[in-house]
Design a protein around this motif. Structure first.
Motif, PDB file in Angstrom:
ATOM      1  N   VAL A   1      -5.551   2.223  -1.589  1.00  0.00           N
ATOM      2  CA  VAL A   1      -6.291   0.972  -1.455  1.00  0.00           C
ATOM      3  C   VAL A   1      -5.499   0.034  -0.558  1.00  0.00           C
ATOM      4  CG1 VAL A   1      -7.252  -1.016  -2.689  1.00  0.00           C
ATOM      5  CG2 VAL A   1      -7.303   1.265  -3.738  1.00  0.00           C
ATOM      6  N   LYS A   2      -6.111  -0.406   0.517  1.00  0.00           N
ATOM      7  CA  LYS A   2      -5.441  -1.306   1.449  1.00  0.00           C
ATOM      8  C   LYS A   2      -5.367  -2.710   0.869  1.00  0.00           C
ATOM      9  CE  LYS A   2      -6.958   1.058   5.638  1.00  0.00           C
ATOM     10  NZ  LYS A   2      -5.752   1.522   6.236  1.00  0.00           N
ATOM     11  N   ALA A   3      -4.239  -3.387   1.097  1.00  0.00           N
ATOM     12  CA  ALA A   3      -4.079  -4.763   0.652  1.00  0.00           C
ATOM     13  C   ALA A   3      -4.993  -5.657   1.477  1.00  0.00           C
ATOM     14  CB  ALA A   3      -2.634  -5.199   0.813  1.00  0.00           C
ATOM     15  N   LYS A   4      -5.602  -6.635   0.816  1.00  0.00           N
ATOM     16  CA  LYS A   4      -6.454  -7.588   1.513  1.00  0.00           C
ATOM     17  C   LYS A   4      -5.573  -8.655   2.144  1.00  0.00           C
ATOM     18  CE  LYS A   4     -10.329  -6.780  -1.478  1.00  0.00           C
ATOM     19  NZ  LYS A   4     -11.010  -7.167  -2.684  1.00  0.00           N
ATOM     20  N   GLU A   5      -6.126  -9.364   3.113  1.00  0.00           N
ATOM     21  CA  GLU A   5      -5.367 -10.395   3.798  1.00  0.00           C
ATOM     22  C   GLU A   5      -4.824 -11.399   2.789  1.00  0.00           C
ATOM     23  OE1 GLU A   5      -6.097 -13.703   7.219  1.00  0.00           O
ATOM     24  OE2 GLU A   5      -7.252 -11.858   7.306  1.00  0.00           O
TER      25      GLU A   5
END
Length: 165
Positions: free
Chosen positions: A157-161
């Protein structure tokens, strides 16, 4: 259980947990928990409710993930929503939390039970916390002195801004 039902269960689980299906069921998986979790959820929810949950999920495929999750989880106290929440806990904690009374199933297994030592050891809570269960670690001595891998490497899961990677 057929392969398509198992695949639908994995995809549903990915949607519910926010983890990728490739991480939940990698192609090279010596532990092979998805069929165990499938059988646990089917037994814990009851075949009819479990089948209804999978049918609902399949009927909603192609819609936005938030819409699918809402259609499943916003059913308040229905067996569908309660079972879906137990499936999330199953992947995250390696334990089945009985969502409602199934008479015989609840009497023999209790309200909560650890599915297996492998399910507990491989549960996603440890990976998300970048930790390991007490008494078991696949890491080498002194690993705690090194910078840990990013959460994205564990979960996909990619980190959100604005979030820490």
């Amino acid at each position: 259980m057929n392969d398509q039902n198992l695949q639908n269960f994995i995809e549903l689980s990915a949607l519910l947990t926010g983890l990728s299906s490739d991480h939940l069921a990698p192609s090279d998986d010596p532990v092979n928990l998805p069929p165990v979790f499938f059988a646990t959820a089917q037994s814990g929810m009851g075949a009819a409710a479990f089948s209804h949950l999978l049918e609902l999920f399949v009927s909603l495929k192609g819609r936005p993930e938030k819409e699918i999750a809402a259609a499943i989880l916003d059913r308040k106290d229905s067996p569908i929503a309660q079972g879906a929440r137990s499936i999330m806990k199953l992947w995250l904690l390696g334990s089945w939390y009985q969502p409602y009374d199934l008479k015989d199933a609840q009497k023999t297994q209790g309200d909560i039970h650890v599915v297996s030592d492998q399910a507990y050891k491989e549960s996603w809570a440890w990976k998300i916390a970048q930790a390991h269960p007490m008494g078991y670690s696949q890491y080498h001595f002194g690993y705690w002195a090194e910078q840990p891998p990013t959460l994205e490497q564990f979960t996909g899961v990619k980190a959100k801004e604005g979030q820490q990677p």
